[in-house]
Design an enzyme around this catalytic site. Structure first.
Site, PDB file in Angstrom:
ATOM      1  CB  THR A  14      -3.266  -3.280   2.985  1.00 44.86           C
ATOM      2  OG1 THR A  14      -3.746  -4.610   2.970  1.00 44.86           O
ATOM      3  CG2 THR A  14      -3.790  -2.604   4.425  1.00 44.86           C
ATOM      4  CB  SER A  57      -0.597  -7.516  -4.022  1.00 44.79           C
ATOM      5  OG  SER A  57      -0.264  -8.285  -2.878  1.00 44.79           O
ATOM      6  CB  THR A  89       2.380  -6.616   2.534  1.00 47.18           C
ATOM      7  OG1 THR A  89       1.168  -7.026   3.152  1.00 47.18           O
ATOM      8  CG2 THR A  89       2.408  -4.933   3.114  1.00 47.18           C
ATOM      9  CG  ASP A  90      -1.078 -10.491   0.691  1.00 52.53           C
ATOM     10  OD1 ASP A  90      -0.783 -10.452   1.916  1.00 52.53           O
ATOM     11  OD2 ASP A  90      -2.564 -10.608   0.486  1.00 52.53           O
TER      12      ASP A  90
HETATM   13  N1  ASP Z   1      -4.123  -8.544   1.108  1.00 51.83           N
HETATM   14  C1  ASP Z   1      -3.324  -7.117   0.853  1.00 51.83           C
HETATM   15  C2  ASP Z   1      -2.752  -7.247  -0.637  1.00 51.83           C
HETATM   16  O1  ASP Z   1      -1.458  -7.738  -0.755  1.00 51.83           O
HETATM   17  C3  ASP Z   1      -2.328  -7.148   1.956  1.00 51.83           C
HETATM   18  C4  ASP Z   1      -1.514  -5.941   2.088  1.00 51.83           C
HETATM   19  O2  ASP Z   1      -1.432  -5.045   1.268  1.00 51.83           O
HETATM   20  O3  ASP Z   1      -0.988  -5.909   3.172  1.00 51.83           O
HETATM   21  O4  ASP Z   1      -2.963  -6.372  -1.414  1.00 51.83           O
END
Ligand code: ASP
Length: 327
Positions: A14, A57, A89-90
């Site tokens: 993200t 991710s 973050t995932d």
């Molecule tokens: N869906 C995103 C990812 O993990 C979530 C994030 O980056 O916060 O790439």
């Protein structure tokens, strides 16, 4: 004093995502784009950038992370003082754990990301990146192993979990709390734990499939029993409570242990797998005596990655224990 030399290595997430013509946000920005957008970054570190991937991710693989670990081991042995890995973050807790298991030495590697995209009001990416670079270059953070830095909190790779789908405060270390904070531009470390052994030897090129199965009431074990014939080379069972499965599955566990390594974790948010309390069939004493290995304090997610790495490293099952040991 010269500024610390920090590598920003971006994999996507993200923090790199901007609005696409097709709707929704997608990864577009590079580490260099991100570095240019952070006020004050040039005052805390001499930055180099690398952007090997631009992915959400959920699309990262263990091979991608092994590649990142190789890059970091090479570059940290050279002139760098620290590194920041930027990603979604995932799966930050998984990346941080894999790098903690594979990156040697006492220089700091930080994994960071953002819960809000760079075009949102209150985007958290720039602040997270600045805090991450401060930690990566801080002498106080040396020897901590790999950490995740978000929301000005410093979390140990072994303990951190994503605990919310939306909030910038999504990351928690429920067992012991963060190991430090970034305050007034400094990394303040409040907790230190012993690092588990780092896997430094060669890893087999071929991926090794390891299943992660969460137990629920009435699970009849058919998925568990099918795993070896489906090609799985190991399994992590997220048992109930302190590491328990329904009584009817105890023999299935024995049959599995005869074919593949079985690691017992807990589906509870935190706390260790027990070893000497519950004596009924399917309880932890029974399962461990049948040859299941304890994940200790590791979550099922992290135990699965560790088992994959141990299998790829060709380490004998009898020698797994120190890797799963509590820090
Ligand atoms: N869906 C995103 C990812 O993990 C979530 C994030 O980056 O916060 O790439």
């Amino acid at each position: 004093m010269p500024l610390p030399r920090i590598l920003l290595l971006s994999l996507g997430g993200t923090i790199t995502m901007t609005r696409s013509a097709g709707g929704g946000i997608v990864p577009t920005l590079t580490a260099a784009d991100l570095a240019a957008s952070v006020p004050g970054l040039a005052a805390v570190a001499a930055i180099e950038t690398l952007s090997p991937l631009r992915r959400p991710s959920a699309g990262l693989t263990l091979d991608d992370l092994i590649g990142v670990a190789r890059t970091l081991n090479d570059r940290l042995a050279d002139d760098l003082d620290g590194a920041v890995v930027i990603q979604g973050t995932d799966t930050i807790e998984e990346t941080a754990f894999v790098l903690d298991t594979l990156v040697d030495g006492d220089k700091t590697v930080v994994v960071t990301g953002a819960m809000r995209g760079p075009e949102s009001a209150g985007a958290d990416g720039p602040g997270n990146l600045l805090a991450a670079a401060i930690v990566a270059g801080s002498p106080a953070a040396r020897g901590l192993g790999v950490v995740a830095v978000l929301n000005d909190e410093i979390h140990a790779a072994r303990l951190v979990q994503k605990a919310h789908t939306a909030l910038p405060s999504a990351f928690r270390s429920p067992l012991a709390g963060p190991v430090g904070l970034v305050i007034e531009g400094d990394a303040r470390i409040v907790l230190r734990s012993r690092r588990p052994p780092v896997l430094t030897g060669p890893l087999a090129d071929e991926p090794v499939p390891v299943a992660l199965l969460k137990m629920g009431i009435g699970d009849d074990g058919r998925l568990l029993a099918a795993l070896p014939d489906l090609g799985f080379r190991g399994v992590v069972i997220e048992g109930m409570g302190a590491g328990h499965v329904p009584e009817a599955l105890a023999d299935t566990v024995s049959a599995l242990v005869a074919r593949i390594p079985v690691v017992l974790a807990s589906r509870a948010e935190t706390g260790p797998v027990f070893s000497r309390t519950y004596g009924y069939p399917g309880g932890e004493i029974d399962l461990l005596s049948r040859g299941a290995l304890s994940a200790g304090l590791l979550s099922g997610l992290k135990a699965r990655l560790l088992l994959q790495l141990l299998l790829r490293a060709g380490i004998d099952r009898a020698a797994y224990a120190p890797y799963f040991a509590d820090p």
